[in-house]
Scaffold this motif. Structure first.
Motif, PDB file in Angstrom:
ATOM      1  N   MET A 174      -1.596   7.410   7.725  1.00 15.33           N
ATOM      2  CA  MET A 174      -2.579   8.555   7.315  1.00 15.33           C
ATOM      3  C   MET A 174      -3.445   7.564   6.144  1.00 15.33           C
ATOM      4  O   MET A 174      -4.592   8.090   6.050  1.00 15.33           O
ATOM      5  N   LEU A 175      -2.878   6.793   5.420  1.00 10.99           N
ATOM      6  CA  LEU A 175      -3.523   5.740   4.585  1.00 10.99           C
ATOM      7  C   LEU A 175      -4.485   5.111   5.143  1.00 10.99           C
ATOM      8  O   LEU A 175      -5.640   4.724   4.800  1.00 10.99           O
ATOM      9  N   ARG A 176      -3.941   4.443   6.355  1.00 13.83           N
ATOM     10  CA  ARG A 176      -4.945   3.741   7.262  1.00 13.83           C
ATOM     11  C   ARG A 176      -6.139   4.210   7.505  1.00 13.83           C
ATOM     12  O   ARG A 176      -7.194   3.942   7.551  1.00 13.83           O
ATOM     13  N   ARG A 177      -6.012   5.613   8.111  1.00 19.08           N
ATOM     14  CA  ARG A 177      -6.934   6.360   8.688  1.00 19.08           C
ATOM     15  C   ARG A 177      -8.024   6.725   7.533  1.00 19.08           C
ATOM     16  O   ARG A 177      -9.302   6.545   7.698  1.00 19.08           O
ATOM     17  N   GLY A 178      -7.512   6.939   6.252  1.00 19.33           N
ATOM     18  CA  GLY A 178      -8.253   7.162   5.303  1.00 19.33           C
ATOM     19  C   GLY A 178      -9.434   6.015   4.985  1.00 19.33           C
ATOM     20  O   GLY A 178     -10.554   6.056   4.639  1.00 19.33           O
ATOM     21  N   PHE A 179      -8.911   4.754   4.976  1.00 20.74           N
ATOM     22  CA  PHE A 179      -9.475   3.542   4.656  1.00 20.74           C
ATOM     23  C   PHE A 179     -10.508   3.412   5.590  1.00 20.74           C
ATOM     24  O   PHE A 179     -11.773   3.039   5.538  1.00 20.74           O
ATOM     25  N   LEU A 180      -9.961   3.459   6.799  1.00 22.16           N
ATOM     26  CA  LEU A 180     -10.996   3.231   8.119  1.00 22.16           C
ATOM     27  C   LEU A 180     -12.055   4.276   8.021  1.00 22.16           C
ATOM     28  O   LEU A 180     -13.229   4.039   8.658  1.00 22.16           O
ATOM     29  N   SER A 181     -11.795   5.749   7.873  1.00 15.72           N
ATOM     30  CA  SER A 181     -12.894   6.742   7.595  1.00 15.72           C
ATOM     31  C   SER A 181     -13.884   6.475   6.867  1.00 15.72           C
ATOM     32  O   SER A 181     -15.126   6.183   7.015  1.00 15.72           O
ATOM     33  N   VAL A 182     -13.543   5.783   5.616  1.00 20.00           N
ATOM     34  CA  VAL A 182     -14.532   5.385   4.577  1.00 20.00           C
ATOM     35  C   VAL A 182     -15.275   4.379   5.133  1.00 20.00           C
ATOM     36  O   VAL A 182     -16.786   4.121   4.960  1.00 20.00           O
ATOM     37  N   ARG A 183     -14.722   3.281   5.906  1.00 19.86           N
ATOM     38  CA  ARG A 183     -15.524   2.152   6.392  1.00 19.86           C
ATOM     39  C   ARG A 183     -16.348   2.584   7.309  1.00 19.86           C
ATOM     40  O   ARG A 183     -17.581   2.090   7.316  1.00 19.86           O
ATOM     41  N   SER A 184     -16.314   3.591   8.261  1.00 18.04           N
ATOM     42  CA  SER A 184     -16.971   3.922   9.351  1.00 18.04           C
ATOM     43  C   SER A 184     -18.044   4.773   8.806  1.00 18.04           C
ATOM     44  O   SER A 184     -19.203   4.890   9.481  1.00 18.04           O
ATOM     45  N   GLY A 185     -18.192   5.360   7.660  1.00 13.21           N
ATOM     46  CA  GLY A 185     -19.194   5.779   6.899  1.00 13.21           C
ATOM     47  C   GLY A 185     -20.391   4.765   6.212  1.00 13.21           C
ATOM     48  O   GLY A 185     -21.363   5.034   5.755  1.00 13.21           O
ATOM     49  N   LEU A 186     -19.934   3.401   6.371  1.00  8.75           N
ATOM     50  CA  LEU A 186     -20.729   2.436   5.881  1.00  8.75           C
ATOM     51  C   LEU A 186     -21.873   2.103   6.808  1.00  8.75           C
ATOM     52  O   LEU A 186     -21.680   2.220   8.110  1.00  8.75           O
ATOM     53  N   THR A 187     -23.389   1.908   6.235  1.00 10.80           N
ATOM     54  CA  THR A 187     -24.243   1.412   7.034  1.00 10.80           C
ATOM     55  C   THR A 187     -24.323  -0.053   7.321  1.00 10.80           C
ATOM     56  O   THR A 187     -23.568  -0.604   6.776  1.00 10.80           O
ATOM     57  N   ASP A 188     -25.011  -0.182   8.406  1.00  8.96           N
ATOM     58  CA  ASP A 188     -25.130  -1.639   8.723  1.00  8.96           C
ATOM     59  C   ASP A 188     -25.652  -2.633   7.496  1.00  8.96           C
ATOM     60  O   ASP A 188     -25.263  -3.671   6.880  1.00  8.96           O
ATOM     61  N   ASP A 189     -26.400  -1.851   6.753  1.00  3.96           N
ATOM     62  CA  ASP A 189     -27.177  -2.495   5.661  1.00  3.96           C
ATOM     63  C   ASP A 189     -25.785  -2.818   4.509  1.00  3.96           C
ATOM     64  O   ASP A 189     -25.983  -3.596   3.754  1.00  3.96           O
ATOM     65  N   ASP A 190     -25.098  -1.739   4.273  1.00  2.00           N
ATOM     66  CA  ASP A 190     -23.893  -1.918   3.331  1.00  2.00           C
ATOM     67  C   ASP A 190     -23.224  -3.090   3.679  1.00  2.00           C
ATOM     68  O   ASP A 190     -22.729  -3.697   2.883  1.00  2.00           O
ATOM     69  N   VAL A 191     -22.798  -2.953   5.078  1.00  4.19           N
ATOM     70  CA  VAL A 191     -21.924  -4.137   5.545  1.00  4.19           C
ATOM     71  C   VAL A 191     -22.604  -5.414   5.276  1.00  4.19           C
ATOM     72  O   VAL A 191     -21.762  -6.432   4.751  1.00  4.19           O
ATOM     73  N   ARG A 192     -23.843  -5.439   5.421  1.00  2.75           N
ATOM     74  CA  ARG A 192     -24.761  -6.660   5.475  1.00  2.75           C
ATOM     75  C   ARG A 192     -24.694  -7.465   4.062  1.00  2.75           C
ATOM     76  O   ARG A 192     -24.347  -8.353   3.614  1.00  2.75           O
ATOM     77  N   LYS A 193     -25.098  -6.457   3.004  1.00  2.00           N
ATOM     78  CA  LYS A 193     -25.158  -6.619   1.519  1.00  2.00           C
ATOM     79  C   LYS A 193     -23.632  -7.245   0.957  1.00  2.00           C
ATOM     80  O   LYS A 193     -23.611  -8.072   0.306  1.00  2.00           O
ATOM     81  N   SER A 194     -22.650  -6.270   1.410  1.00  2.00           N
ATOM     82  CA  SER A 194     -21.273  -6.775   0.942  1.00  2.00           C
ATOM     83  C   SER A 194     -20.913  -8.224   1.538  1.00  2.00           C
ATOM     84  O   SER A 194     -20.326  -8.932   0.922  1.00  2.00           O
ATOM     85  N   ALA A 195     -21.350  -8.506   2.683  1.00  5.22           N
ATOM     86  CA  ALA A 195     -20.872  -9.551   3.428  1.00  5.22           C
ATOM     87  C   ALA A 195     -21.483 -10.980   2.492  1.00  5.22           C
ATOM     88  O   ALA A 195     -20.946 -11.784   2.417  1.00  5.22           O
ATOM     89  N   ALA A 196     -22.814 -10.800   2.062  1.00  6.53           N
ATOM     90  CA  ALA A 196     -23.369 -11.674   1.345  1.00  6.53           C
ATOM     91  C   ALA A 196     -22.663 -11.883   0.026  1.00  6.53           C
ATOM     92  O   ALA A 196     -22.498 -13.011  -0.472  1.00  6.53           O
ATOM     93  N   GLY A 197     -22.227 -10.749  -0.823  1.00  2.96           N
ATOM     94  CA  GLY A 197     -21.491 -10.928  -1.825  1.00  2.96           C
ATOM     95  C   GLY A 197     -20.163 -11.515  -1.592  1.00  2.96           C
ATOM     96  O   GLY A 197     -19.665 -12.155  -2.532  1.00  2.96           O
ATOM     97  N   LEU A 198     -19.379 -11.019  -0.621  1.00  2.55           N
ATOM     98  CA  LEU A 198     -18.240 -11.786  -0.319  1.00  2.55           C
ATOM     99  C   LEU A 198     -18.207 -13.196  -0.087  1.00  2.55           C
ATOM    100  O   LEU A 198     -17.451 -14.053  -0.531  1.00  2.55           O
TER     101      LEU A 198
END
Length: 191
Positions: free
Chosen positions: A1-25
């Protein structure tokens, strides 16, 4: 259930969110002394809405670091291959799962990870003890057990989004803590 919650939040991220986070990471991870001095790093290629790794892989490769990437085996264990740039990756579908980008070159064997100075681990969350919550397939549990059995002692680092550093995740007897977590906004150490 915990895993599903984290995956659900991630699935709501936009491509732009992922791209910006990747640069920061990438910026934060490259500031780690462990990576600055590493000759060999075992990493992974992010897929979907996972925290992006390609910019980091390219930067490490450009530095002359030997980057090892996983190849998923039928039993969920991991073999390894060398990253030689984006052109050295190919999508591979394992059953009904999402296609993974895997290195196309020579297979180095499951024990190749033992030579890594740093192992970058995927995960869904990490807690204040450094315990990592993975996706549940056990692939990286096998990697960590292999490292422990052979007395290899690389730095273990998880790449996550900021909200995935939490107070507590469930842990089992075989789970091993990581040394650090890198998020787009910073680094937290556990050892």
């Amino acid at each position: 259930m915990l895993r599903r919650g984290f995956l659900s939040v991630r699935s709501g991220l936009t491509d732009d969110d992922v791209r910006k986070s990747a640069a920061g990471l990438a910026v934060r991870a490259l500031e780690l002394p462990e990576l600055a001095h590493a000759r060999s790093v075992a990493a992974y290629v992010s897929v979907g809405s996972e925290p992006g790794t390609l910019a980091l892989l390219d930067a490490l490769h450009a530095r002359g670091v030997r980057v090892l990437l996983p190849v998923l085996l039928p039993d969920n264990d991991l073999d390894w291959g060398a990253y030689e740039g984006a052109g050295s990756l190919a999508p591979v579908r394992h059953g009904t799962r999402m296609a993974l980008l895997e290195p196309v070159g020579e297979r180095l064997g499951p024990d190749a990870v033992r030579g890594a100075d740093v192992v970058l681990l995927p995960g869904l969350a990490v807690d204040g003890r450094g315990m990592r919550l993975g996706r549940g397939g056990g692939s990286y549990d096998r990697v960590l057990a292999r490292l422990e059995r052979t007395d290899a002692d690389p730095a273990l680092v998880v790449l996550l989004y900021d909200a995935e550093v939490v107070e507590r995740v469930p842990a089992q007897a075989h789970d091993r803590p990581v040394h650090a977590v890198v998020t787009p906004s910073g680094v937290r150490r556990f050892r």
